[in-house]
Design an enzyme around this catalytic site. Structure first.
Site, PDB file in Angstrom:
ATOM      1  N   ASP A 193      77.570  55.169  61.968  1.00 35.65           N
ATOM      2  CA  ASP A 193      77.029  54.420  60.848  1.00 35.65           C
ATOM      3  C   ASP A 193      78.207  54.063  59.951  1.00 35.65           C
ATOM      4  OD1 ASP A 193      75.233  53.180  59.176  1.00 35.65           O
ATOM      5  OD2 ASP A 193      73.886  54.897  59.028  1.00 35.65           O
ATOM      6  N   PHE A 194      78.044  53.026  59.142  1.00 32.22           N
ATOM      7  CA  PHE A 194      79.195  52.404  58.478  1.00 32.22           C
ATOM      8  C   PHE A 194      79.801  53.255  57.368  1.00 32.22           C
ATOM      9  CE2 PHE A 194      78.392  47.631  59.512  1.00 32.22           C
ATOM     10  CZ  PHE A 194      78.279  47.952  60.840  1.00 32.22           C
TER      11      PHE A 194
END
Length: 315
Positions: A237-238
């Site tokens: 995830d970012f």
């Protein structure tokens, strides 16, 4: 020659730095801020990672969702929760094909919008992004989307693996579950989508049994890649999905998204210091190269810009 053999042959020709580069996102927080300052919303164009022009490995080009591709003026479908309320997997397959076609027309090759978390916490801010609150139902709807996005030669990325059902505390909450609850309630719909052929998985921000999901050897190596025989690649995830170079790499994280903060030079250094084996890097590089080659070279269709927000998709 199989894609696995070709990927191995390519990776054998790569330097350590080239292999680690395949594992590296290219979009910084500064880039995102500049995009917004210029009037472009998040992920207005596909976000790229890796690639190797010298050896013919294409970049991974991420397109978010789940209401369709978020690029430009793409068709905006109803939220996943509304689609889930139809209990109509045939309709979800039609939506998957439409999304896949529009992503290809935008120049992307990965759809990051297959959200299949269980919204058990009423405060979860992304409840609308998933299909409902029952594992079998979520697994069937998610599998339909996976199958038909990938029929258009776009990699389907299922997320967020796993136990992600809280918003404000999602970066620090530690989830625990007994084995039966883990397998029957929280992981079964992920397994359904893997069995349907999902070629990519995004890890979650939260911790499971005391370990961040992006550093979680049990989830990524033992369950996903081991027990389930998943042969695609895992992305973070970012920005905060990876918090430690050595832990994440050893636990089976393949690509740090959407930028490179802990991989890149830090990962090269960790390998040279013996903290991460080069075999682990080779495994990630082969997974990435094999998947991208398979989807790119299978692409025998034309994707004109005219398909974006076309009458058929809107209807």
């Amino acid at each position: 020659m199989s894609y696995t053999d070709r990927a191995k042959e390519i990776v054998e020709k790569m330097t350590l730095e080239e292999k680690v580069y395949l594992m590296s996102g290219k979009v910084s927080l500064k880039d995102l801020i500049n995009d917004e300052a210029n009037g472009n919303h998040y992920n207005y164009v596909p976000y790229s990672a890796g690639g190797n022009e010298r050896l013919g490995v294409p970049e991974m080009k991420f397109c978010d969702g789940p209401r369709g591709a978020v690029q430009g003026n793409s068709t905006c479908f109803p939220v996943s929760m509304a689609r889930g309320a139809t209990f109509d997997t045939d309709l979800e397959e039609l939506i998957g094909r439409a999304i896949g076609r529009e992503i290809r027309a935008h120049g992307g090759n990965l759809f990051g919008g297959v959200c299949i978390n269980l919204p058990y916490n009423p405060g979860w801010g992304r409840s609308q992004e998933t299909y409902g609150e029952e594992s079998f139902h979520i697994g069937q709807m998610g599998s339909a989307l996976v199958r038909c996005v990938q029929e258009e030669n776009v990699i389907a990325c299922i997320k967020h693996f796993a136990f992600n059902s809280m918003e404000r505390s999602r970066f620090k909450v530690n989830v625990t579950a007994d084995k039966r609850t883990e397998r029957e309630v929280y992981l079964s719909h992920f397994k359904d989508c893997i069995d349907a052929g999902a070629a990519s998985v995004m890890s979650a921000y939260n911790l499971y049994q005391g370990k961040h999901c992006g550093h979680n050897d049990y989830l990524l190596n033992k369950v996903l890649k081991g027990e389930w025989d998943f042969d695609g690649f895992v992305i973070s995830d970012f920005f905060l999905g990876v918090r430690d170079t050595v832990e994440a790499a050893n636990a089976g994280m393949d690509i740090e998204m959407c930028h490179t903060l802990y991989f890149g030079d830090k990962l090269v250094k960790a390998v040279k210091e013996g903290k991460v084996s080069e075999d682990k890097i080779n495994d990630a590089a082969i997974r990435i190269a094999r998947t991208l080659l398979a989807f790119t070279e299978a692409d025998d269709k034309e994707y004109s810009k005219d398909v974006i927000s076309c009458k058929e998709h809107i209807e």
